[in-house]
Scaffold this active site. Structure first.
Site, PDB file in Angstrom:
ATOM      1  N   TYR A 136       0.721  -1.354   0.231  1.00 30.47           N
ATOM      2  CA  TYR A 136       0.356   0.303  -0.234  1.00 30.47           C
ATOM      3  C   TYR A 136       0.708   1.194   0.112  1.00 30.47           C
ATOM      4  CZ  TYR A 136      -3.978   3.466   1.086  1.00 30.47           C
ATOM      5  OH  TYR A 136      -5.139   4.385   1.441  1.00 30.47           O
ATOM      6  N   LYS A 164      -1.569  -1.109  -4.460  1.00 29.28           N
ATOM      7  CA  LYS A 164      -1.930  -0.233  -3.835  1.00 29.28           C
ATOM      8  C   LYS A 164      -1.633   1.229  -4.501  1.00 29.28           C
ATOM      9  CE  LYS A 164      -5.903   1.530  -0.990  1.00 29.28           C
ATOM     10  NZ  LYS A 164      -5.917   1.425   0.216  1.00 29.28           N
TER      11      LYS A 164
END
Length: 298
Positions: A136, A164
């Protein structure tokens, strides 16, 4: 052939009762609704899931609840957001035993690591199990920025399969593609950049606002993947004011209120967060109710 994560992976809320106790049944019902909408996977215990406001055993209960509710139809990916490497490793192993299909690993919380420290953290936590994981990247919220050049240094990690990308720069998508090709499945994590990012070719979307409007959210993704840009733009114009509720410090309260208005959950949050009140609540409710009133037909 490597494992793939594809499609909409909604960032799910964790449902609480008004007294702030965990509402596992409510969480499970929302999971069932999202699976029914056609999502490709689920992200539990992320930022929207109030990860850091929960105790370790509560997080495990949320994972078990989601795994049961998903019924093996989609992978349950679990967010890891901890203040130390040891806690993050322990969480990964606990979640794996609870049935998680993989992880979304955030950088260390609170402490702002330098590049070497952040890289070591990601590698150590990712190696805690052999399950696949998603890195992330959100430099705005968490200060650590895994640029495309830095991401290339992680290409040797076999179970790192997805990213992400939440830097709010859609150009990152094409930069990663040019540098790394299809080595990673690329997900956008900023709702109101989904259209712009899709132009560059995405594999998935960690959606926030769409958990209140799962049918429309899935429809938008399908249109974008099919390159039906005129239809996608029309739906995106309706969705945009709602999506912007995902890019505010109180995004948890905003989106929980939105799911409540849509009949898919409740607004209750865990302190230090408080439910919205006064002028702010009325202003956000007006946006949400306008969205419901003008919801596309069919």
């Amino acid at each position: 052939m490597r494992q793939r994560w594809l499609g909409v992976f909604p960032a799910m809320t964790t449902q609480f009762h008004e007294d702030q106790s965990l509402d596992a049944a409510g969480t499970g019902r929302h999971v069932e609704a999202m699976v029914e909408s056609g999502v490709g996977g689920l992200v539990m215990c992320g930022s929207l899931g109030e990860n850091q406001a929960m105790e370790p055993d509560e997080k495990v209960e949320v994972v078990r609840t989601a795994v049961r509710a998903a019924g093996g139809k989609v992978p349950v990916v679990v967010g890891i957001a901890e203040t130390s490497t040891a806690k993050a490793v322990r969480a990964a192993r606990d979640f794996a035993r609870a049935g998680a299909a993989g992880f979304m690993i955030m950088p260390p919380m609170v402490y702002r690591p330098d590049n070497a420290e952040a890289d070591a953290f990601f590698r150590t936590v990712g190696a805690a199990t052999d399950l696949p994981w998603m890195l992330y990247n959100n430099p705005i919220a968490y200060t650590v920025d895994i640029t495309p050049t830095r991401l290339a240094e992680f290409a040797d990690i076999p179970n790192l399969i997805a990213v992400k990308e939440s830097s709010s720069d859609p150009r990152r998508i094409i930069e990663i593609r040019l540098l790394l090709g299809d080595r990673f499945d690329l997900f956008v994590g900023v709702d109101d950049l989904i259209l712009e990012s899709s132009v560059h070719g995405l594999d998935g979307w960690v959606a926030g606002s769409g958990i209140a409007f799962p049918a429309e959210n899935q429809r938008l993704w399908d249109l974008l993947q099919a390159g039906r840009w005129d239809e996608a733009r029309a739906l995106y114009r309706w969705f945009s004011p709602l999506m912007k509720l995902d890019t505010h410090p109180k995004f948890v309260q905003y989106i929980k209120l939105m799911t409540q208005e849509a009949g898919l959950g409740t607004e209750w949050v865990r302190e230090p967060r408080k439910p919205l009140a006064g002028e702010e609540r009325e202003r956000i409710l007006a946006i949400i109710r306008r969205g419901i009133e003008t919801r596309p037909k069919g």
